[in-house]
Design an enzyme around this catalytic site. Structure first.
Site, short mmCIF file in Angstrom:
data_model
loop_
_atom_site.label_atom_id
_atom_site.label_comp_id
_atom_site.label_asym_id
_atom_site.label_seq_id
_atom_site.Cartn_x
_atom_site.Cartn_y
_atom_site.Cartn_z
N ASP A 81 4.31 1.20 12.10
CA ASP A 81 3.06 0.55 11.66
C ASP A 81 2.87 -0.81 12.33
OD1 ASP A 81 2.27 2.03 8.69
OD2 ASP A 81 4.25 2.32 9.55
N ARG A 99 -4.04 9.93 3.29
CA ARG A 99 -2.83 10.67 3.59
C ARG A 99 -1.85 10.70 2.41
NH1 ARG A 99 0.00 14.24 6.77
NH2 ARG A 99 2.17 13.91 6.30
N LYS A 139 0.84 -1.22 0.00
CA LYS A 139 0.00 0.00 0.00
C LYS A 139 0.86 1.25 0.00
CE LYS A 139 -2.29 2.06 3.92
NZ LYS A 139 -1.69 3.34 3.84
N ASN A 140 1.90 1.28 0.85
CA ASN A 140 2.69 2.50 0.98
C ASN A 140 3.65 2.69 -0.19
OD1 ASN A 140 1.33 3.16 3.25
ND2 ASN A 140 2.99 2.68 4.69
N ASP A 199 -5.07 8.35 8.49
CA ASP A 199 -5.26 7.75 9.81
C ASP A 199 -5.08 8.75 10.95
OD1 ASP A 199 -5.72 5.20 8.91
OD2 ASP A 199 -3.58 4.71 8.82
C1 UD1 Z 1 4.62 6.98 6.03
C2 UD1 Z 1 3.64 5.84 5.95
C3 UD1 Z 1 3.16 5.44 7.34
C4 UD1 Z 1 4.35 5.16 8.25
C5 UD1 Z 1 5.33 6.34 8.24
C6 UD1 Z 1 6.60 6.09 9.03
C7 UD1 Z 1 2.54 6.17 3.82
C8 UD1 Z 1 1.29 6.52 3.12
N1 UD1 Z 1 2.50 6.23 5.16
O1 UD1 Z 1 3.90 8.11 6.56
O2 UD1 Z 1 2.35 4.27 7.21
O3 UD1 Z 1 3.89 4.95 9.56
O4 UD1 Z 1 5.71 6.64 6.88
O5 UD1 Z 1 7.24 4.94 8.57
O6 UD1 Z 1 3.54 5.83 3.22
N2 UD1 Z 1 7.20 14.80 10.17
C9 UD1 Z 1 7.36 16.15 10.44
N3 UD1 Z 1 7.34 17.03 9.39
C10 UD1 Z 1 7.17 16.64 8.10
C11 UD1 Z 1 7.01 15.24 7.83
C12 UD1 Z 1 7.03 14.34 8.89
O7 UD1 Z 1 7.53 16.53 11.59
O8 UD1 Z 1 7.19 17.49 7.19
C13 UD1 Z 1 7.25 13.81 11.29
C14 UD1 Z 1 5.93 13.07 11.50
O9 UD1 Z 1 5.05 13.80 12.33
C15 UD1 Z 1 6.38 11.77 12.13
C16 UD1 Z 1 7.73 11.51 11.46
O10 UD1 Z 1 8.16 12.77 10.93
O11 UD1 Z 1 6.60 11.93 13.51
C17 UD1 Z 1 7.71 10.48 10.36
O12 UD1 Z 1 6.75 10.82 9.41
P1 UD1 Z 1 6.88 10.34 7.88
O13 UD1 Z 1 8.04 9.42 7.73
O14 UD1 Z 1 6.85 11.58 7.04
O15 UD1 Z 1 5.54 9.53 7.69
P2 UD1 Z 1 4.54 9.57 6.47
O16 UD1 Z 1 5.28 9.71 5.18
O17 UD1 Z 1 3.43 10.52 6.79
#
Ligand code: UD1
Length: 424
Positions: free
Chosen positions: A306, A93, A23-24, A117
């Site tokens: 996850d 998302r 999915k991701n 989520d």
């Molecule tokens: C993706 C996955 C999600 C997984 C996560 C971490 C998808 C659709 N989702 O989410 O299932 O749990 O990676 O492996 O692929 N953050 C900031 N600023 C930003 C971006 C992120 O502070 O601009 C923080 C977030 O709040 C979080 C951390 O960085 O604490 C990691 O987030 P990120 O790796 O970006 O997760 P997603 O890409 O949203």
């Protein structure tokens, strides 16, 4: 009334299960199709609701999208619409990953803030900062991320944290920028490697996929391609936990076991026999009650956030006391409230949860708050006395096609109970 699952506890899962595409990964690869005019084909796509939802986002940008079984075909026009509105964006998302490709292709993007989520705060500051360093102006205006650039130029970008989404967006803008971009402290997840593989096939020039330093030499244009999505390591790990929790014997096919090195090592610590098999498969056999084991969530190759609900579910029935540390999404610990409802002995303090294993959980009605928490409750129900009702299963359907059928094939007694008809 929504649908719910009735989970009868007690079965030991046994047999083989096939894992679908990630999915991701698929949702980002669909966004990457925006980078090249023409027809891109993706195979091994999971048949989950998020794929047609992402299809809607791409259609709103001017693409033609067809979805037939596990194949998604996307035809991208020469002139893209650069505005993705909240009607299509609000539902998932991953829709935010159209931002980078739109900035790369159109030099401007207006992208409604995404849904997804309820697992905690998910800011976009690193996405925006990266695009700014490539030469774009970016602000949040009226509920949208707005990004505009006269020209995009290569830059040295250090991420504060190896964010998956920020790495993907910056990468997909940088492939069409002038000059060379270096992304340091980049995410290393297998899904990022999958995206890089597809971008390379499209004519992108990228070095360092799977390491913390991605070097991107911008090109003028990319060509469409055909690409097979990697197997879903999170779903693969879910089955590994299910085997360990039910003292089962499960062979998992269709996922690279090396993407799960740390997970499988943790399960060995909990007492499982894990065998790596030929051709993207592995087998997990658990004979005795699992023993307590600590987990700490971290970016890949650390233990994936996850999978944290499955770590809680496993340790809740393990012999001994375990500590789980959540470093990415604080609200994922909400899952523990539902676990306590079915008899887990657990409490949280900030980023940490202490779980004292009990011999048997006790069935109760419980509610899924997100995809993984929902499946965590199903696994817990398999280890509970009586029948556990898991509600709000629409969350589960977003990530686990055929979960009930797969569980039944492995010997579990789990039923989907249709929604009661509305009274007129
Ligand atoms: C993706 C996955 C999600 C997984 C996560 C971490 C998808 C659709 N989702 O989410 O299932 O749990 O990676 O492996 O692929 N953050 C900031 N600023 C930003 C971006 C992120 O502070 O601009 C923080 C977030 O709040 C979080 C951390 O960085 O604490 C990691 O987030 P990120 O790796 O970006 O997760 P997603 O890409 O949203």
């Amino acid at each position: 009334m929504t649908e719910h699952f009735q989970v009868h506890g007690g079965a030991r899962l046994a047999g083989a299960v096939d894992v679908v595409g990630a999915k991701n990964s698929v949702l980002k690869l669909m966004a990457a199709a925006l980078l090249a005019e023409g027809t891109t084909t993706l195979t091994n796509c999971p048949e989950i609701l998020d794929v047609p939802l992402m299809g809607e986002v791409l259609r709103s940008l001017g693409c033609e999208v067809t979805i037939e079984a596990d194949t998604v075909t996307i035809t991208t026009p020469a002139d893209l619409n650069h505005h993705a509105d909240s009607a299509s964006m609000g539902k998932l998302r991953a829709s935010v990953c159209v931002l980078g490709p739109l900035v790369g292709r159109c030099r401007r993007a207006v992208v409604a803030l995404p849904g997804g989520d309820a697992i905690g705060s998910r800011p976009l500051d690193m996405h925006q900062n990266g695009l700014r360093q490539l030469g774009a102006h970016s602000e949040i205006e009226h509920g949208c991320v707005v990004a505009e650039a006269e020209g995009l130029h290569g830059a040295q970008i250090w991420l504060d944290f190896p964010s998956v989404g920020a790495t993907e967006n910056i990468l997909m803008a940088a492939v069409l920028a002038d000059g060379t971009t270096v992304i340091d402290n980049a995410a290393r997840e297998p899904e990022i490697v999958d995206l890089c593989t597809m971008l390379l096939q499209m004519g992108g020039k990228i070095e360092g996929a799977g390491t913390s330093t991605l070097t991107v030499h911008g090109v003028d244009a990319l060509q469409p391609t055909e690409h097979r999505v990697i197997g879903d390591r999170i779903v693969g790990a879910t089955w590994a936990f299910a085997a360990a929790m039910t003292r089962g014997d499960v062979t998992v096919r269709g996922v690279d076991p090396h993407h799960l090195d740390l997970v499988l090592e943790k399960l060995r610590t909990a007492g499982a026999d894990v065998t790596i098999l030929e051709g993207n498969a592995f087998r997990v056999v658990q004979r005795d009650r699992p023993t307590a084991v600590d987990f700490v969530t971290l970016p890949y190759p650390g233990f994936a956030t996850d999978l944290q609900p499955f770590a809680i579910a496993l340790t809740s029935i393990a012999d001994g006391t375990s500590m789980i540390t959540e470093n990415l999404f604080e609200a994922r610990f909400r899952f523990i409230e539902e676990m306590i409802r079915i008899g887990a002995d657990a409490r949280t303090d900030g980023h940490h949860a202490v779980v004292r294993g009990v011999a048997r959980l006790s069935s109760a009605p419980v509610w899924a708050s997100d995809i993984r928490a929902g499946v965590g409750l199903v696994l817990a129900g398999l280890c509970a006395d009586g029948v556990t009702e898991v509600w709000d299963v629409f969350h589960i359907d977003r990530g686990y096609p055929g979960l009930v059928e797969n569980l039944v094939n492995l010997g579990a007694d789990v039923r989907r109970v249709a929604a009661a008809p509305e009274r007129s």
